[in-house]
Design an enzyme around this catalytic site. Structure first.
Site, PDB file in Angstrom:
ATOM      1  N   ASP A  39      33.118  20.773  51.336  1.00  0.00           N
ATOM      2  CA  ASP A  39      33.914  21.937  50.804  1.00  0.00           C
ATOM      3  C   ASP A  39      35.111  21.578  49.696  1.00  0.00           C
ATOM      4  O   ASP A  39      35.533  20.588  49.869  1.00  0.00           O
ATOM      5  CB  ASP A  39      34.746  22.777  51.745  1.00  0.00           C
ATOM      6  CG  ASP A  39      34.506  24.506  51.698  1.00  0.00           C
ATOM      7  OD1 ASP A  39      35.451  24.714  50.625  1.00  0.00           O
ATOM      8  OD2 ASP A  39      33.993  25.074  52.288  1.00  0.00           O
ATOM      9  N   GLN A  60      21.031  37.762  53.346  1.00  0.00           N
ATOM     10  CA  GLN A  60      21.746  37.964  54.634  1.00  0.00           C
ATOM     11  C   GLN A  60      22.404  39.418  54.401  1.00  0.00           C
ATOM     12  O   GLN A  60      23.191  39.817  53.296  1.00  0.00           O
ATOM     13  CB  GLN A  60      22.771  36.977  54.875  1.00  0.00           C
ATOM     14  CG  GLN A  60      23.827  37.301  55.928  1.00  0.00           C
ATOM     15  CD  GLN A  60      24.563  36.009  56.576  1.00  0.00           C
ATOM     16  OE1 GLN A  60      24.169  35.110  57.221  1.00  0.00           O
ATOM     17  NE2 GLN A  60      25.742  35.938  55.691  1.00  0.00           N
ATOM     18  N   GLU A  72      28.515  52.926  43.557  1.00  0.00           N
ATOM     19  CA  GLU A  72      27.316  52.744  44.535  1.00  0.00           C
ATOM     20  C   GLU A  72      27.054  54.430  44.998  1.00  0.00           C
ATOM     21  O   GLU A  72      27.635  55.177  44.764  1.00  0.00           O
ATOM     22  CB  GLU A  72      27.970  52.039  45.761  1.00  0.00           C
ATOM     23  CG  GLU A  72      28.803  52.420  46.531  1.00  0.00           C
ATOM     24  CD  GLU A  72      29.329  51.644  47.745  1.00  0.00           C
ATOM     25  OE1 GLU A  72      28.824  50.764  47.738  1.00  0.00           O
ATOM     26  OE2 GLU A  72      30.198  52.054  48.456  1.00  0.00           O
ATOM     27  N   THR A 119      21.725  37.381  49.731  1.00  0.00           N
ATOM     28  CA  THR A 119      22.353  38.627  50.100  1.00  0.00           C
ATOM     29  C   THR A 119      21.549  39.644  50.056  1.00  0.00           C
ATOM     30  O   THR A 119      20.770  39.850  48.863  1.00  0.00           O
ATOM     31  CB  THR A 119      23.763  38.803  49.617  1.00  0.00           C
ATOM     32  OG1 THR A 119      24.047  39.975  49.784  1.00  0.00           O
ATOM     33  CG2 THR A 119      23.497  38.679  47.934  1.00  0.00           C
ATOM     34  N   SER A 131      27.147  44.486  42.407  1.00  0.00           N
ATOM     35  CA  SER A 131      28.456  43.859  41.863  1.00  0.00           C
ATOM     36  C   SER A 131      28.211  42.487  41.002  1.00  0.00           C
ATOM     37  O   SER A 131      26.948  42.192  41.193  1.00  0.00           O
ATOM     38  CB  SER A 131      29.441  43.396  43.199  1.00  0.00           C
ATOM     39  OG  SER A 131      29.052  42.250  43.611  1.00  0.00           O
ATOM     40  N   ARG A 135      34.012  51.808  44.245  1.00  0.00           N
ATOM     41  CA  ARG A 135      32.935  51.306  43.990  1.00  0.00           C
ATOM     42  C   ARG A 135      32.014  52.254  43.286  1.00  0.00           C
ATOM     43  O   ARG A 135      32.132  53.309  43.504  1.00  0.00           O
ATOM     44  CB  ARG A 135      32.253  50.413  45.255  1.00  0.00           C
ATOM     45  CG  ARG A 135      33.233  49.671  45.933  1.00  0.00           C
ATOM     46  CD  ARG A 135      32.427  49.036  47.056  1.00  0.00           C
ATOM     47  NE  ARG A 135      33.392  47.882  47.685  1.00  0.00           N
ATOM     48  CZ  ARG A 135      32.831  47.134  48.773  1.00  0.00           C
ATOM     49  NH1 ARG A 135      31.634  47.116  49.146  1.00  0.00           N
ATOM     50  NH2 ARG A 135      33.885  46.352  49.316  1.00  0.00           N
ATOM     51  N   ASN A 185      34.681  43.896  60.286  1.00  0.00           N
ATOM     52  CA  ASN A 185      35.911  43.104  60.729  1.00  0.00           C
ATOM     53  C   ASN A 185      37.286  43.807  60.328  1.00  0.00           C
ATOM     54  O   ASN A 185      38.302  43.923  61.029  1.00  0.00           O
ATOM     55  CB  ASN A 185      35.856  41.900  60.345  1.00  0.00           C
ATOM     56  CG  ASN A 185      34.887  40.747  60.876  1.00  0.00           C
ATOM     57  OD1 ASN A 185      34.481  41.239  61.815  1.00  0.00           O
ATOM     58  ND2 ASN A 185      34.718  39.618  60.297  1.00  0.00           N
ATOM     59  N   ARG A 186      37.139  44.533  59.110  1.00  0.00           N
ATOM     60  CA  ARG A 186      38.258  45.220  58.640  1.00  0.00           C
ATOM     61  C   ARG A 186      38.567  46.323  59.519  1.00  0.00           C
ATOM     62  O   ARG A 186      39.706  46.814  59.722  1.00  0.00           O
ATOM     63  CB  ARG A 186      38.208  45.477  57.130  1.00  0.00           C
ATOM     64  CG  ARG A 186      38.047  44.641  56.036  1.00  0.00           C
ATOM     65  CD  ARG A 186      38.087  44.833  54.510  1.00  0.00           C
ATOM     66  NE  ARG A 186      36.880  45.641  54.213  1.00  0.00           N
ATOM     67  CZ  ARG A 186      36.591  46.844  54.048  1.00  0.00           C
ATOM     68  NH1 ARG A 186      37.664  47.553  54.109  1.00  0.00           N
ATOM     69  NH2 ARG A 186      35.467  47.307  53.759  1.00  0.00           N
ATOM     70  N   LYS A 218      23.994  35.995  42.613  1.00  0.00           N
ATOM     71  CA  LYS A 218      23.132  35.737  43.893  1.00  0.00           C
ATOM     72  C   LYS A 218      21.934  36.036  42.995  1.00  0.00           C
ATOM     73  O   LYS A 218      20.698  35.338  43.495  1.00  0.00           O
ATOM     74  CB  LYS A 218      23.338  36.651  45.122  1.00  0.00           C
ATOM     75  CG  LYS A 218      24.676  36.331  45.677  1.00  0.00           C
ATOM     76  CD  LYS A 218      24.594  35.061  46.430  1.00  0.00           C
ATOM     77  CE  LYS A 218      25.550  34.643  47.443  1.00  0.00           C
ATOM     78  NZ  LYS A 218      25.694  33.475  48.068  1.00  0.00           N
TER      79      LYS A 218
END
Length: 383
Positions: free
Chosen positions: A31, A208, A328, A144, A179, A326, A240-241, A185
């Site tokens: 890394d 993913q 979308e 992704t 995005s 966004r 998580n947010r 990707k």
């Protein structure tokens, strides 16, 4: 096997290094601390402190008796990456080493340029290092589900057979990234497919979905071995947010109507998927694509689950619909296939009420570290 984990300090990278080390593989984690640097630059720290990669490896060795080798350097630097490949000679390479955030890529021109240079530069060098030093190795590349966008047809697993004017052919499924990060990707996938055709490389591209959670079998409630849990809108994934927002008493930030639907999976399942891909490599000259997720949820579904969990835990959770920053679709068809990893043996961890409550309770342990000003800053896709 000798497994090289590129991006080994990341949210999924470090748990992957532990997972494969515990399974008996010889692991090297590489890394350049890009994620940490960007988090510092835009002031978006994780919910709890995360030791540096060398310290993580030391703690893991003490806990498990297993070793993870560590190299710190930039994969966009050919001298560095070639020295890593020449020294380690991996049988399998797991490539996570990219700027991982869609919102970050949309911040401004400089952030977009960094995303482009880092993501495409690292992938290009990985491909060339493989071809020069380990041409028979297997590359597992993290893509992704966001590459596909939200087409009005079923999303196949990487490839689609098309009949046109009486003739048939098999092609990569059409991409419509949402995005600039997701666009890099898509470019990764196209670059990999080119070199697979030309150099007969063996590659697995994992599409993913968003990942949630930090607990795995390997960290076993050891805080020092947890991965990053970001709760800001730039580096934090949506569930998580929402959990941090609920614990903090901050209204859940649902963008627009909240009908945006994606495929999600627990961190434990992300690790399962990667291990299955590593231990069941693609054939030479094959670009194998797996759609890597377990369940599909809309943003409204996730918000409702967090609110219900909060109620069970004595929290009064408010949901607030915000103007969507966004560009979308907020109401759309979404039906992606995902049988490949199940066929290899994936045993999914479903988002049950118990799993939801356990994650909320873990988050609540760090309530005092939440800084509300870092939760939301309104990064807009369209200026």
């Amino acid at each position: 096997m000798r497994v090289l984990v590129l991006g080994g300090d990341g949210y999924i990278g470090w748990p992957t290094a532990m997972k494969l080390s515990a399974a008996g593989h010889e692991v090297m984690a590489v890394d350049n601390y890009l994620r940490r640097r960007l988090m510092m630059e835009i002031n978006t720290p994780a919910l709890f402190d995360v030791p540096n990669l060398q310290e993580r490896a030391r703690l893991w060795s003490e806990k498990s008796g297993k070793n993870v080798s560590v190299r710190i350097g930039d994969l966009d630097n050919w001298d560095f990456i070639s020295s890593v490949f020449e020294e380690f000679r991996p049988d399998s390479i797991i490539h996570y080493a990219e700027q991982p955030s869609a919102p970050y890529s949309m911040l401004d021109r400089a952030a977009a340029r960094l995303t482009l240079d880092n993501n495409l530069g690292a992938t290009f060098n990985v491909i060339h290092a493989m071809n020069e030093y380990t041409p028979n190795a297997h590359l597992v590349k993290l893509g992704t589900m966001g590459e596909y966008g939200t087409p009005n047809i079923d999303i196949e697993e990487g490839w689609i057979e098309i009949e046109h004017k009486g003739r048939k052919g098999t092609f990569l499924f059409p991409r419509a990234a949402g995005s600039f990060y997701h666009t890099t990707k898509v470019l990764d996938t196209d670059m990999l497919w080119f070199y697979v055709r030309v150099w007969d490389l063996r590659v697995t591209d994992l599409m993913q979905g968003p990942v949630y959670g930090v607990a795995t079998e390997e960290n076993d409630n050891d805080d020092a071995l947890y991965s990053f849990l970001n709760y800001d809108e730039v580096f934090g994934t949506v569930l998580n947010r929402f959990m941090v927002q609920a614990v903090a008493g901050y209204p859940l930030t649902v963008y627009g109507a909240g009908g945006q639907t994606r495929g999600y999976l627990h961190l434990k399942d992300a690790l399962q998927c990667v291990q299955l891909a590593v231990e069941n490599p693609a054939d030479k000259g094959e670009l194998r694509v797996f759609n890597q997720f377990v369940e599909t949820f809309s943003v409204n579904d996730l918000a409702s689950r967090v609110r219900a969990s909060g109620k069970r835990l004595g929290l009064d959770v408010e949901i607030r619909n915000l103007e969507n920053p966004r560009k979308e679709m907020e109401d759309h068809y979404y039906n992606p296939a995902h049988t490949g990893l199940l066929d290899l043996g994936l045993k999914p961890n479903i988002l049950t009420d118990d799993v939801m409550d356990e994650m909320m309770q873990l988050t609540a342990r760090y309530k005092d570290r939440i800084v509300e000003e870092q939760i939301f800053r309104g990064v807009k896709w369209k200026k």
